[in-house]
Design an enzyme around this catalytic site. Structure first.
Site, PDB file in Angstrom:
ATOM      1  N   CYS A  33       0.657  -1.305   0.148  1.00  0.00           N
ATOM      2  CA  CYS A  33      -0.072   0.080  -0.113  1.00  0.00           C
ATOM      3  C   CYS A  33       0.861   1.482  -0.157  1.00  0.00           C
ATOM      4  CB  CYS A  33      -1.232   0.118   1.133  1.00  0.00           C
ATOM      5  SG  CYS A  33      -1.626  -1.486   1.681  1.00  0.00           S
ATOM      6  N   HIS A  51      -9.539   1.525  -2.073  1.00  0.00           N
ATOM      7  CA  HIS A  51      -8.041   1.244  -1.786  1.00  0.00           C
ATOM      8  C   HIS A  51      -7.532   0.229  -2.957  1.00  0.00           C
ATOM      9  CE1 HIS A  51      -4.557   0.687   0.027  1.00  0.00           C
ATOM     10  NE2 HIS A  51      -4.535  -0.284   0.693  1.00  0.00           N
TER      11      HIS A  51
END
Lengths: 175, 395
Positions: B83, B339
């Site tokens: 991420c 996300h």
């Protein structure tokens, strides 16, 4: 039988292993655990590889005997075995420490949504910590600080190509 | 002077809608985000001299970014840091630009998570080594252990903890409702968040971020060239990264698991470069890594917004709401915007970029001058990479 038998008196036998059994409330779960019925398994990414026999062989001490190490320079117990000490950075100056017979306390825990298994971090009584599955307890019974001991189990959470994966799980200490 | 403060400028950005794009593949997302950025910067794709490309699993070599855009034979660095990938890519692209290696650079992050039945991102169990004895840790499972330990350490009951986490979810949903490109745009109530179906206790469905497809992009150049492209270019003020090691929280039995030291160090590095001494006062908005509500809670302390152990007071005071002292996740965060792993860091910067240019519409933070973006790749138990990027208006 020789006098060596005295060394294993008081070890847990079959009766004691059967005693903490828990009744599973649904038959489907029982059939699945016994491998009598195949259920849908979690689909996993390519990052999940089949177990590697050479890897398991290389790490046989830390897998089967649950060896950690103690740094001979600073005394810190670490699991899994390391070559560079996490505390003092000394290289290759360790002695093996058997953790399988150590008790510990749950440091934190949670439940894996894919498999339903509880897992957590356990702090061993004489130092060292392990991330492992927790077993032989309903999720609701677990709490931080609970006393646990290690139990050697077969992991069968994902497809296998015939190489069984064995490892230790933490279980509540039986009274 | 060491560091890159005020040496690199963003002159264009693009970002797709995030969500379930059944009708688009990763190539479509790359084209959309990058062409919005090219248009915003007023440049052609062939002007790009080098690219940094962030994706977890939606591309392989540099060729997979070059393909949809038809970039021919330029250097492309393909970055994978979960991420934190987009920030890792962006920061390193900035170093190249600040060093004078390239004048015009593209940074793109993209992810396509919804195509297969394989659980990914939020539910991806990865195993690093071949013994396969480590427990399967999907991210909710790891962050749930952080939550449980945080509540235990600070004497917060399970019910009170759930309420605090739910307040964060409600805040982010409100902000998401004001964000056209966000995946989830509905307001929710505190009761809905507290009573949502469980994923990994104490984390329920509304404590977990969206799993999404999406892409975002930035065009950067040296600060002294930026005014050739636009007047309201945005400057990079500071950057930081920090990596724990694999399973550090297991190997070191005294790690308390109530904070992410990676975030503390990455932010300190960025604050130092940017010359920020009191983040709570000097930062006007922060877009942070709320993969789970507990992550945002701990981030308040780790980035120096709330005193250690006292995030609770700020949550209850509304410090981090849109109207509060330091708005956090003004665009709904990972929770509501979504996300797509390799793209998220750039989407965070897109919000800051628009805010600093006064283009955030109903979400506009008044007179925003300095914005902070933060990503975290990995988990608190298995170790993470943290990244922080601080952007500022010129002058």
């Amino acid at each position: 039988m020789t006098e060596e038998i005295e060394k294993v008196r008081g070890h847990r036998g079959i009766t004691d292993h059967l005693e903490p059994k828990r009744v599973i409330s649904d038959y489907a779960t029982y059939l699945k655990w016994r491998g009598l019925v195949k259920m849908a398994e979690p689909r996993v990414t390519h990052t999940i590889t089949y177990p590697s026999a050479p890897s398991i062989w290389r790490e046989r001490n830390r897998i089967f005997a649950l060896h950690g190490v103690k740094c001979k320079t600073c005394g810190t117990v670490q699991y899994p075995p390391q070559r560079i000490c996490a505390k003092c950075q000394t290289k290759d100056n360790f002695e093996a420490v058997r953790l399988s017979d150590k008790k510990g306390r749950i440091f934190s825990f949670s439940q894996d949504p894919l498999t339903g298994s509880p897992e957590g971090l356990v702090n061993f009584e004489d130092g060292g910590r392990i991330a492992c599955y927790l077993s032989d307890a309903g999720f609701e019974e677990l709490e931080i600080g609970q006393l646990v001991e290690m139990s050697f189990r077969k992991l069968e959470l994902l497809r296998s190509d015939g190489i069984p994966v064995y490892f230790w799980k933490a279980i509540p200490v039986r009274a | 002077m060491p560091g890159i403060k005020d040496k690199v400028a963003i002159i264009g950005m693009g970002c797709t809608d995030f969500g379930e794009h059944w009708d688009k593949d990763v190539k479509d997302l790359i084209v959309e985000a990058c062409y919005e950025a090219f248009e915003d910067a007023g440049i052609e794709p062939r002007d790009i001299q080098a690219a940094w490309w962030s994706t977890m699993q939606s591309g392989d070599l540099g060729r997979s970014l070059a393909y949809p855009l038809k970039l021919k034979y330029i250097p492309i660095t393909r970055v994978e840091n979960r991420c934190a990938g987009a920030h890792d890519a962006f920061i390193n692209a900035c170093y190249a630009v600040a060093a004078g290696a390239f004048d015009l650079v593209l940074v793109c992050g993209a992810e396509k998570l919804k195509d297969t039945g394989v659980p990914v991102a939020g539910m991806d169990p990865s195993i690093l080594y071949g013994t396969r004895v480590e427990p399967l840790y999907v991210p909710p499972t790891a962050f749930a252990q952080l939550a449980r330990r945080y509540f235990h350490h600070y004497g917060i009951s399970y019910e009170e903890g759930k309420r605090l986490l739910s307040m964060i979810a409600v805040k982010n949903h409100h902000n998401g409702s004001l964000t056209p490109k966000a995946q989830f745009r509905q307001e929710i109530t505190l009761e809905q968040a507290i009573n949502a179906p469980m994923v990994s206790p104490p984390l329920g469905l509304l404590d977990c971020c969206g799993i999404s497809d999406g892409a975002a992009a930035a065009i950067i150049t040296r600060a002294e060239l930026a005014r050739n492209f636009r007047d309201d270019y945005i400057l990079v003020k500071g950057a930081g990264m920090s990596c724990a090691y694999y399973y550090q929280a297991q190997v070191e039995d005294d790690l308390p698991l109530v904070s992410l030291e990676e975030n503390v160090r990455a932010s300190r590095m960025a604050y130092q470069e940017a010359g920020i001494k009191d983040p709570r006062q000097e930062i006007d908005l922060a877009i942070v890594h709320d993969c789970f509500t507990i992550t945002e809670l701990v981030i308040y302390e780790d980035l120096g917004f709330s005193p250690r152990g006292r995030a609770k007071e700020d949550i209850e005071a509304g410090t981090f709401t849109l109207e509060g002292e330091l708005p956090v996740n003004t665009d709904g965060g990972l929770k509501c915007f979504g996300h797509p792993v390799g793209a998220s860091g750039l989407r965070m910067m897109y919000e800051i970029y628009k805010q600093l240019q006064g283009k955030a519409g109903p979400r506009q933070v008044k007179d925003a001058k300095i914005g902070l973006a933060n990503t975290l790749g990995g988990t608190p138990v298995e170790g993470a990479t943290a990244a922080v990027v601080i952007l500022g208006r010129r002058d």
